[in-house]
Enzyme design. Sequence first.
Site, short mmCIF file in Angstrom:
data_model
loop_
_atom_site.label_atom_id
_atom_site.label_comp_id
_atom_site.label_asym_id
_atom_site.label_seq_id
_atom_site.Cartn_x
_atom_site.Cartn_y
_atom_site.Cartn_z
N ARG A 134 146.14 -61.45 -46.31
CA ARG A 134 145.53 -61.65 -44.99
C ARG A 134 146.55 -62.15 -43.96
O ARG A 134 146.52 -61.76 -42.80
CB ARG A 134 144.39 -62.67 -45.12
CG ARG A 134 143.70 -62.91 -43.81
CD ARG A 134 142.64 -63.98 -43.97
NE ARG A 134 141.90 -64.17 -42.74
CZ ARG A 134 142.35 -64.88 -41.73
NH1 ARG A 134 143.53 -65.45 -41.78
NH2 ARG A 134 141.61 -65.03 -40.63
N CYS A 182 153.47 -104.65 -57.02
CA CYS A 182 154.52 -105.14 -57.90
C CYS A 182 155.74 -105.38 -57.01
O CYS A 182 156.15 -104.49 -56.27
CB CYS A 182 154.83 -104.10 -58.97
SG CYS A 182 156.33 -104.47 -59.89
N CYS A 199 152.11 -106.56 -63.48
CA CYS A 199 152.39 -105.13 -63.37
C CYS A 199 152.23 -104.48 -64.75
O CYS A 199 152.79 -104.96 -65.73
CB CYS A 199 153.81 -104.92 -62.85
SG CYS A 199 154.29 -103.18 -62.88
N CYS A 215 156.12 -103.26 -65.72
CA CYS A 215 157.24 -104.18 -65.99
C CYS A 215 156.77 -105.59 -66.32
O CYS A 215 157.56 -106.44 -66.70
CB CYS A 215 158.21 -104.20 -64.81
SG CYS A 215 157.51 -104.99 -63.36
N GLU A 275 125.52 -61.97 -49.00
CA GLU A 275 126.30 -61.76 -50.23
C GLU A 275 127.09 -63.03 -50.51
O GLU A 275 127.22 -63.89 -49.64
CB GLU A 275 127.24 -60.55 -50.07
CG GLU A 275 128.27 -60.77 -49.00
CD GLU A 275 129.19 -59.58 -48.78
OE1 GLU A 275 129.09 -58.59 -49.51
OE2 GLU A 275 130.03 -59.68 -47.89
N GLU A 292 141.19 -50.39 -79.05
CA GLU A 292 142.07 -49.57 -79.89
C GLU A 292 142.09 -48.12 -79.41
O GLU A 292 143.15 -47.50 -79.28
CB GLU A 292 141.58 -49.65 -81.33
CG GLU A 292 142.59 -49.17 -82.32
CD GLU A 292 141.98 -49.04 -83.71
OE1 GLU A 292 140.87 -49.53 -83.93
OE2 GLU A 292 142.64 -48.40 -84.54
N SER A 335 138.17 -64.66 -39.64
CA SER A 335 137.67 -65.76 -40.46
C SER A 335 136.17 -65.86 -40.27
O SER A 335 135.59 -65.02 -39.59
CB SER A 335 138.29 -67.07 -40.00
OG SER A 335 139.54 -67.20 -40.53
N LYS A 360 130.03 -65.81 -50.98
CA LYS A 360 131.36 -66.08 -50.42
C LYS A 360 132.24 -66.43 -51.62
O LYS A 360 132.05 -67.46 -52.27
CB LYS A 360 131.32 -67.22 -49.43
CG LYS A 360 132.67 -67.47 -48.77
CD LYS A 360 132.56 -68.36 -47.57
CE LYS A 360 133.85 -68.36 -46.78
NZ LYS A 360 134.99 -68.98 -47.47
N LYS A 369 125.53 -61.74 -42.76
CA LYS A 369 126.09 -60.83 -41.76
C LYS A 369 124.99 -60.01 -41.11
O LYS A 369 124.04 -59.60 -41.80
CB LYS A 369 127.08 -59.86 -42.43
CG LYS A 369 128.29 -60.57 -43.02
CD LYS A 369 129.16 -59.64 -43.84
CE LYS A 369 130.33 -60.40 -44.43
NZ LYS A 369 131.08 -59.65 -45.42
S1 IVH Z 1 133.68 -61.59 -44.27
C1 IVH Z 1 134.49 -60.35 -40.28
N1 IVH Z 1 132.63 -61.91 -46.64
O1 IVH Z 1 136.28 -66.03 -46.56
C2 IVH Z 1 134.17 -61.24 -41.40
N2 IVH Z 1 134.62 -63.08 -46.16
O2 IVH Z 1 136.29 -67.97 -44.42
C3 IVH Z 1 135.35 -61.59 -42.22
N3 IVH Z 1 135.47 -64.40 -48.04
O3 IVH Z 1 139.07 -64.72 -44.94
C4 IVH Z 1 135.12 -62.17 -43.52
N4 IVH Z 1 133.89 -63.88 -49.46
O4 IVH Z 1 138.81 -64.17 -47.42
C5 IVH Z 1 133.64 -62.25 -45.81
N5 IVH Z 1 131.59 -62.04 -48.69
C6 IVH Z 1 132.59 -62.39 -47.89
C7 IVH Z 1 133.62 -63.24 -48.30
C8 IVH Z 1 134.62 -63.58 -47.39
C9 IVH Z 1 135.01 -64.57 -49.28
C10 IVH Z 1 136.66 -65.06 -47.49
C11 IVH Z 1 137.58 -64.14 -46.75
C12 IVH Z 1 137.75 -64.72 -45.38
C13 IVH Z 1 137.27 -66.12 -45.56
C14 IVH Z 1 136.69 -66.65 -44.27
#
Ligand code: IVH
Length: 657
Positions: free
Chosen positions: A139, A422, A406, A409, A116, A39, A87, A118, A288
């Site tokens: 993308r 059928c 069937c 039918c 982290e 509100e 990817s 996905k 990573k």
């Molecule tokens: S890193 C250079 N981190 O997964 C690395 N991707 O399978 C590029 N995604 O296209 C991606 N969570 O859309 C990264 N923590 C995460 C992610 C992530 C989801 C997706 C992202 C990417 C796809 C690749």
Amino acid sequence: MVIYESVTMTKQEYQEAVETLNRWAYHYYVLDDPIATDEEYDKLYHKVVRYEAKHCDEVLLDSPTQRVGDVVSEGFSKEKHLSRMWSLEDIFNYKDLEAWLKKTYKLDSNISLYCEPKYDGASLNLIYENGKLIKGITRGDGVEGELITPNVKTIRSIPLTIEHQGILEIRGEVVIFKDEFEKINEERLKAGEGLFANPRNAAAGSLRQLDPKITAARNLVFLPYGVGENSLPHKLLSEKMEYIYSLGFKKPPLRATCQDINEIEAIYQEMVKQRDSLPMMLDGMVIKVNEIAAQIDMGYTVKVPRWAVAYKFPAVEKVTTLKDIILQVGRTGAVTPVAVVEPTQIEGVVVERATLHNFDEIKRKDIRIGDSVIILRSGDVIPKIIKVLTDRRNGSEKEVQRPTNCPVCGSELLQEDVLIKCQNLTCSARVVNSIIYFASKPCLNIDGLGNKIVEQLFHEGLVASVLDLFALTKEQLLSLEGFKEKKAQNLLDAIKNTHKSELWRFINALGIEHIGEVASKMIAQQFGLDFMRATKEQLLEIDGIGEEMAESFLEFLRVNESLVMQLLEIIEPTAPQQKGEAKENPFKGKTVVLTGTMSESRGVIKEMLENLGAKVSGSVSRKTDFVIYGEDAGSKYDKALSLGVTTLTEEQMRELL
Ligand code: IVH
């Protein structure tokens, strides 16, 4: 007594009000920690709206009113990312993880790893210039995507302005929370609209709405996972990400830097444990290399970074009860059993049905009605029953009888190999399904003629065969529930638009068993409008058409000659140009496989390659010359790598041409 609240605000009060609203929104949408009521927010927001109406030239860039534009676009334009979006390679178990770490440590033994979640959504690239959000791009193929800035601005966890000078690309995933997904689907169900299969599809679909107001209503959430073009000074990815969060972005529910495999596995197991209770869908954990210098040294393969990997979660299994087995009759008459299970939540999706394939499988697995069963849902595929928990039986379970008649039918069913069929050509399920198929995308592509409408037309007695579609009148349609002038006219137009459709679509639309899109194209190419005069010998000369296909084609035309002739007269399909000899090019005479999402529909690219003299095949083998891949390419790409087949991005293909 009427109390008039003062509406006048000074410029300074306006600026403070915008700041307050943004602080409240940040606490609500980013920190999940509201510090004002709805509100209070609405009241202040309306004051800001009134001030801005009077002082258009003073509207602040980060005013929350700037989030929803009024303009509905006609389409999205293509836009290049400043640096490529990559990817990830997938791994699935501890052994894969060991192998990946060994490979990575070989490149550099002195590294730590940042882990982290996905997220399972749609990836998005944000470009900020001197603190201002200037572009939001999907993308796409990693090099360029679609420019969807007005939609992106509606996402409340994306700041419109940040305290950062220079250019900064922030990459992340747009997701829809599981509870929001259910709400949307409930509403769609009430409105008679098609349901989203899962939160990922809902997020991707919502992001690409032409009307930003629709995107705004979907409560999308942005979770950053990296940067593209940037001049950030940090030496560690973990530091860069902390900096990004400090600019006003959402943090992951779990993140950690790890030194060895034990720590990585521990955080992975923790994520798997927490997965069900988190608001968003996760499908794995991303690992990573934390040191930016090492990342740069390691570089990329053609598609993925060598410094990151996605450690996927196991597919999700749940125990539920088999309530019933229903029978579905397809357009070819095949009767397939479908399991009806006690509705069960799996990763934000309510599962109510599972495939059973055929009655032999039911027998093999000894599946009984009332059984406790384990169902598995992995990715987009229809859930399946993977195990019957026989030790949970209490004796009340009922064996499943193989049907003799069937279910639609009543006519006697015939067993053909593993299929039960059928034979009645006028069985209403067969008729309805063949009309649905006739109108579907890879056939005559009649917009607005989906399952529900076909069933309605059939049950109201307006359509008993595909021919009747062409005799429908507006008056008839207007007499149906849910049809108004516009919907009726659109449907009639879409039906009329089938006139001069490509011949392969026409052949495919007939729904001849064993003759799908590829075979229809080959037949159309070989015989043109003379296809009804093709002989078995001539059909067998086509590479890819075998005995069973040829016989099925000829038998169908024999039985349905008059129907096909009438349809030909109405639709007057367009025969393909007889192909001349294609001029020399790298794809001439080569076998090519397409996979992943491309900048245009794969059909268009396929046709282009075929015109260049390439043979476009659906599966990868040693004989494949090229695999051309787009976004989210999966197993075909992996197979190409394992067989040593040359892989090309769509862009590389175009460069070669
Ligand atoms: S890193 C250079 N981190 O997964 C690395 N991707 O399978 C590029 N995604 O296209 C991606 N969570 O859309 C990264 N923590 C995460 C992610 C992530 C989801 C997706 C992202 C990417 C796809 C690749």
